[in-house]
Design a protein around this motif. Structure first.
Motif, PDB file in Angstrom:
ATOM      1  N   LEU A 201      40.553  37.714  21.906  1.00 27.43           N
ATOM      2  CA  LEU A 201      40.176  37.473  20.516  1.00 27.43           C
ATOM      3  C   LEU A 201      39.801  36.007  20.341  1.00 27.43           C
ATOM      4  O   LEU A 201      40.487  35.132  20.857  1.00 27.43           O
ATOM      5  CB  LEU A 201      41.336  37.786  19.565  1.00 27.43           C
ATOM      6  N   GLU A 202      38.711  35.753  19.646  1.00 26.74           N
ATOM      7  CA  GLU A 202      38.425  34.367  19.269  1.00 26.74           C
ATOM      8  C   GLU A 202      38.509  34.253  17.752  1.00 26.74           C
ATOM      9  O   GLU A 202      37.734  34.859  17.021  1.00 26.74           O
ATOM     10  CB  GLU A 202      37.048  33.897  19.748  1.00 26.74           C
ATOM     11  N   TYR A 203      39.470  33.469  17.277  1.00 29.53           N
ATOM     12  CA  TYR A 203      39.635  33.255  15.842  1.00 29.53           C
ATOM     13  C   TYR A 203      38.687  32.156  15.406  1.00 29.53           C
ATOM     14  O   TYR A 203      38.625  31.092  16.032  1.00 29.53           O
ATOM     15  CB  TYR A 203      41.076  32.848  15.515  1.00 29.53           C
ATOM     16  N   ARG A 204      37.950  32.411  14.365  1.00 32.40           N
ATOM     17  CA  ARG A 204      36.987  31.427  13.884  1.00 32.40           C
ATOM     18  C   ARG A 204      36.783  31.552  12.382  1.00 32.40           C
ATOM     19  O   ARG A 204      37.394  32.406  11.752  1.00 32.40           O
ATOM     20  CB  ARG A 204      35.662  31.597  14.636  1.00 32.40           C
ATOM     21  N   GLY A 205      35.935  30.713  11.851  1.00 34.91           N
ATOM     22  CA  GLY A 205      35.673  30.770  10.411  1.00 34.91           C
ATOM     23  C   GLY A 205      36.373  29.634   9.686  1.00 34.91           C
ATOM     24  O   GLY A 205      37.230  28.958  10.246  1.00 34.91           O
ATOM     25  N   PRO A 206      35.990  29.443   8.422  1.00 38.89           N
ATOM     26  CA  PRO A 206      36.457  28.285   7.652  1.00 38.89           C
ATOM     27  C   PRO A 206      37.986  28.167   7.573  1.00 38.89           C
ATOM     28  O   PRO A 206      38.530  27.069   7.694  1.00 38.89           O
ATOM     29  CB  PRO A 206      35.881  28.538   6.255  1.00 38.89           C
ATOM     30  N   ALA A 207      38.688  29.278   7.394  1.00 33.53           N
ATOM     31  CA  ALA A 207      40.144  29.193   7.243  1.00 33.53           C
ATOM     32  C   ALA A 207      40.788  28.699   8.535  1.00 33.53           C
ATOM     33  O   ALA A 207      41.768  27.960   8.510  1.00 33.53           O
ATOM     34  CB  ALA A 207      40.709  30.551   6.841  1.00 33.53           C
ATOM     35  N   VAL A 208      40.214  29.089   9.663  1.00 34.04           N
ATOM     36  CA  VAL A 208      40.774  28.676  10.961  1.00 34.04           C
ATOM     37  C   VAL A 208      40.475  27.197  11.202  1.00 34.04           C
ATOM     38  O   VAL A 208      41.321  26.450  11.694  1.00 34.04           O
ATOM     39  CB  VAL A 208      40.190  29.545  12.089  1.00 34.04           C
ATOM     40  N   GLU A 209      39.267  26.791  10.853  1.00 30.52           N
ATOM     41  CA  GLU A 209      38.890  25.381  11.052  1.00 30.52           C
ATOM     42  C   GLU A 209      39.822  24.447  10.288  1.00 30.52           C
ATOM     43  O   GLU A 209      40.098  23.335  10.728  1.00 30.52           O
ATOM     44  CB  GLU A 209      37.436  25.156  10.608  1.00 30.52           C
ATOM     45  N   LYS A 210      40.322  24.912   9.145  1.00 30.63           N
ATOM     46  CA  LYS A 210      41.190  24.061   8.351  1.00 30.63           C
ATOM     47  C   LYS A 210      42.643  24.068   8.818  1.00 30.63           C
ATOM     48  O   LYS A 210      43.456  23.282   8.349  1.00 30.63           O
ATOM     49  CB  LYS A 210      41.129  24.499   6.878  1.00 30.63           C
ATOM     50  N   MET A 211      42.968  24.977   9.707  1.00 30.32           N
ATOM     51  CA  MET A 211      44.370  25.077  10.140  1.00 30.32           C
ATOM     52  C   MET A 211      44.751  23.934  11.069  1.00 30.32           C
ATOM     53  O   MET A 211      43.949  23.472  11.870  1.00 30.32           O
ATOM     54  CB  MET A 211      44.597  26.390  10.906  1.00 30.32           C
ATOM     55  N   THR A 212      46.021  23.530  10.998  1.00 30.95           N
ATOM     56  CA  THR A 212      46.550  22.546  11.944  1.00 30.95           C
ATOM     57  C   THR A 212      46.697  23.219  13.313  1.00 30.95           C
ATOM     58  O   THR A 212      46.649  24.447  13.417  1.00 30.95           O
ATOM     59  CB  THR A 212      47.946  22.068  11.510  1.00 30.95           C
ATOM     60  N   MET A 213      46.915  22.425  14.354  1.00 28.82           N
ATOM     61  CA  MET A 213      47.113  22.999  15.679  1.00 28.82           C
ATOM     62  C   MET A 213      48.327  23.916  15.693  1.00 28.82           C
ATOM     63  O   MET A 213      48.337  24.945  16.359  1.00 28.82           O
ATOM     64  CB  MET A 213      47.293  21.896  16.732  1.00 28.82           C
ATOM     65  N   GLU A 214      49.369  23.534  14.959  1.00 26.65           N
ATOM     66  CA  GLU A 214      50.589  24.345  14.972  1.00 26.65           C
ATOM     67  C   GLU A 214      50.342  25.707  14.333  1.00 26.65           C
ATOM     68  O   GLU A 214      50.812  26.732  14.827  1.00 26.65           O
ATOM     69  CB  GLU A 214      51.732  23.586  14.290  1.00 26.65           C
ATOM     70  N   ALA A 215      49.595  25.715  13.232  1.00 26.07           N
ATOM     71  CA  ALA A 215      49.266  26.990  12.583  1.00 26.07           C
ATOM     72  C   ALA A 215      48.400  27.843  13.508  1.00 26.07           C
ATOM     73  O   ALA A 215      48.560  29.062  13.599  1.00 26.07           O
ATOM     74  CB  ALA A 215      48.539  26.729  11.265  1.00 26.07           C
TER      75      ALA A 215
END
Ligand code: SF4
Lengths: 466, 196
Positions: A201-215
């Motif tokens: 799975l590759e997670y992508r999109g605006p919500a992922v870009e805004k996430m911290t590394m820990e999230a």
């Protein structure tokens, strides 16, 4: 046609390729623990083989170490034997090992990233399914079995079947009070525990870009619960900022070379995924599982479903069994489900940001009388950082137990277990029957929900405390 | 690794899907450091129930397990495969297997035969009605034969080849040591190393 991130990493690690055979992949980092490695070393000895690249191998005592009294010998003779066996194997074969109680010790999936050992573009394997955590850095990371571990020790390679790629796009912004844990629980509830099978799975999109590394790590961690081989997120500025200056990250000119290489790994514009899933972040609400697999989850504002709600016969039967094991009645509002144990920790949610979120909820509040709350930092470094910030004081003042680092109640291989028939709100990743102890009933939740639940005694969000 | 060509034995209809590796081998048994002797650990929780299928005759001497879909999900513990083998199982039949479990099985010599859901249902009904009936599994031909019919199963061709020949992976890979050395020489210098 371009390549996806996963394909780029795969292609750059193929050592040997022949039609009709799995590809032989080079392994950049092999993590080993006390539970799944003893038989692999035995195999090496029997065959008279050595470890090909000890410097690409890291040992960790994490799965069954106690989280109290770690200055004393391990009381359980079987756990003690496993830890001793790992120590002997690492000494005999020249492998770096982090001992319990040491400052670099912790759950290996927390420590690798925090040391900067986990870097984009690498292949990382470990005899533990949650190796997928490291995918948050854009590394192809997956769990392997003990025979495979023996193979990697002997040859630093792994025969692997090519995978399919799935993009999981999370559009929009996550609402206040929700976290990446809620996103991944919602995704698994949507696609099922087998929905990612055969895929990376590759997670992508605006919500992922805004996430911290820990999230991001929390999300990649649970890719395996959707049946996926691995989860990945493209390296970006957030990744670079996290890695820069970490002890094992490249320094000086090597950093610049590495950074340029890492950023170029992102999926090409014209690359095509084998499957695509889209989630709207705006629809995400705090999530909780009601059953005995991570796909059996609902929004916290919802109710325990009825087996009749499922069309598929198998889902119906599974729901019936799960309700019986969990001691739940269909139609019960999730928020009225009473809990006796709360576990904050694990490689899913045992990092500093998770502890901060929970401490914020617990600040000035008390854990409900009769409730047991265990806080187990994911690593000794996380523990030290939390103590520096005074989070331990918040937990202790609220009535929670503050522990040393390890896997702990996530799988109950050490003395930290949930009692038979007891109900636990847990920030870990698996709610299987008996996972946290024989007869234990597990509800998977985010750190914020875990903390609010500890205060109210029923499944709750922080908003319910006001 | 034990070679596998054909096998005839008693089938065990286990009417459950999503059987995770925590059920196959509960984590408390993972503390052993040996590779053998996991037969008592297999389905340890479920076996406490006297009515559990492996506590009933003739299923307790079964060697072919027929389970619901998504068999072997969860943890990567290879102990799950060792437990099944130690108990006496040679073949697991299901409509879908978890990736890691299937990989581990192939390495250890346990055959995972993938069939359709309809075939699983058929085998369950057959074995419940006629427990004494024997199943014959033929790997080269990829078939399961019952008294009434022949069912085809899927398996990865490479795993099939290895199982039928009884080859172990490490020796196969050792044919490529030069290619491994070439790859190592070309690895970027910035890649991390542990302290030894
Ligand atoms: S914390 Fe839990 S899931 Fe993570 S490595 Fe430890 S046992 Fe596995």
């Amino acid at each position: 046609m371009g390549y996806t991130l996963a394909e780029k990493i795969w292609n750059s690690h193929v050592v040997h390729q022949q039609a009709g055979e799995p590809d032989l992949l080079y392994v950049d980092l092999h993590l080993i623990n006390e539970v799944t490695s003893p038989q692999a070393f035995d195999g090496l000895r029997t065959a008279g083989r050595s470890v090909r690249r000890p410097e690409l191998t890291l040992g960790m005592e994490d799965h069954n170490v106690p989280t109290t009294g770690i200055d004393r010998p391990i009381a359980d003779p079987l756990s003690a034997l496993q830890v001793q066996t790992l120590r002997r194997n690492c000494t005999d074969f020249g492998i770096e090992l982090f001992h319990m109680g040491g400052i670099e010790q912790g759950i290996v999936h927390v420590v690798g990233p925090q040391l900067g050992l986990t870097q984009p573009g690498m292949t990382i394997v470990c005899g533990d399914s949650h190796t997928s955590t490291h995918g948050a850095f854009g590394a192809l990371a997956f769990g392997i079995g003990t025979s495979e571990a023996e193979h990697v020790l002997a040859t630093q390679t792994l025969p692997a079947q090519p995978f399919k790629t799935m993009s999981v796009t999370i559009e929009g912004d996550l609402p206040q009070g929700t976290s990446s844990k809620d996103v991944i629980l919602a995704l698994i509830a949507q696609i099922g525990t087998g929905g990612g099978q055969g895929y990376v799975l590759e997670y992508r999109g605006p919500a992922v870009e805004k996430m911290t590394m820990e999230a991001r790590m929390t999300m990649c961690n649970m890719s395996i619960e959707a049946g996926a081989r691995a989860g990945l997120i493209a390296p970006d500025q957030v990744t670079l900022d996290y890695l820069k200056g970490r002890p094992r990250a490249p320094q000086g000119q090597e950093w610049d070379t590495a950074a340029a290489y890492w950023l170029a790994l992102a999926t090409d514009e014209d690359a095509v995924f084998d499957a695509e899933v889209t989630l709207d972040a705006a629809t995400i609400t705090p999530f909780v599982t009601w059953g005995t697999n991570p796909g059996q989850g609902v929004p916290i504002s919802g109710s325990v479903p009825s087996p009749e709600d499922f069309d598929d016969e198998r889902d119906k039967a599974a729901a019936e069994r799960a309700l019986e094991y969990m001691g739940l009645k269909a139609g019960t509002p999730m928020k009225s489900v009473e809990v006796d144990t709360v576990f904050l920790g694990s490689c899913t949610n045992g990092r500093i940001e998770d502890l901060r979120i929970a401490a914020q909820v617990l600040q000035g509040r008390k854990v409900k009388a009769g409730m047991r709350m265990l806080v187990v930092p994911g690593s000794m470094k996380v523990k030290a950082q939390a103590e520096e910030e005074g989070l331990d004081e918040v937990f202790k003042a609220a009535g929670a137990e503050w522990r040393f680092a390890g896997c702990s109640m996530c799988l109950g291989m050490n003395p930290d277990q949930v009692g038979a028939g007891d109900r636990c709100a847990s920030t870990s990743n698996r709610n299987f029957e008996g996972r946290q102890g024989q007869g234990a009933r597990t509800h998977l939740v985010s750190p914020a929900v875990a903390a609010a639940t500890a205060v109210r005694g029923t499944i709750s969000t922080p908003a319910d405390l006001n | 690794m034990q070679q596998f060509t054909t096998h005839t034995g008693t089938g065990v209809p286990l009417r459950r899907s999503n059987i995770d590796t925590d059920q196959i081998i509960p984590s408390r048994f993972l503390k052993r450091v040996s590779r053998a002797g996991f037969d008592d650990a297999l389905f340890a929780e479920w076996r406490k129930d006297p009515d559990f299928i492996l506590n009933t005759t003739p299923y307790q001497s079964g060697s072919i397990l027929i389970a619901g879909s998504d068999f072997g999900i969860g943890s990567s513990r290879e102990h799950a495969v060792w437990g099944l083998l130690d108990y006496g199982f040679r073949v697991i039949v299901s409509s879908r297997f978890a990736d890691i479990f299937r990989g581990n099985s192939g390495k250890a010599g346990l055959l995972t035969a993938q069939v359709t859901e309809r075939d699983v249902e058929y085998l369950w009904n057959l074995l419940e009605q006629e427990p004494a009936t024997k199943l014959s599994v033929d790997l080269p031909n990829q078939t399961i034969t019952t008294a009434e019919t022949v069912i085809n199963f899927d398996i990865d061709p490479y795993v099939k080849w290895r199982l039928t020949m009884g080859y172990d992976d490490i020796s196969l890979t050792e044919r490529h040591l030069e290619a491994i050395a070439r790859h190592e020489a070309a690895r970027p210098a910035f890649m991390p190393r542990c302290h030894v």
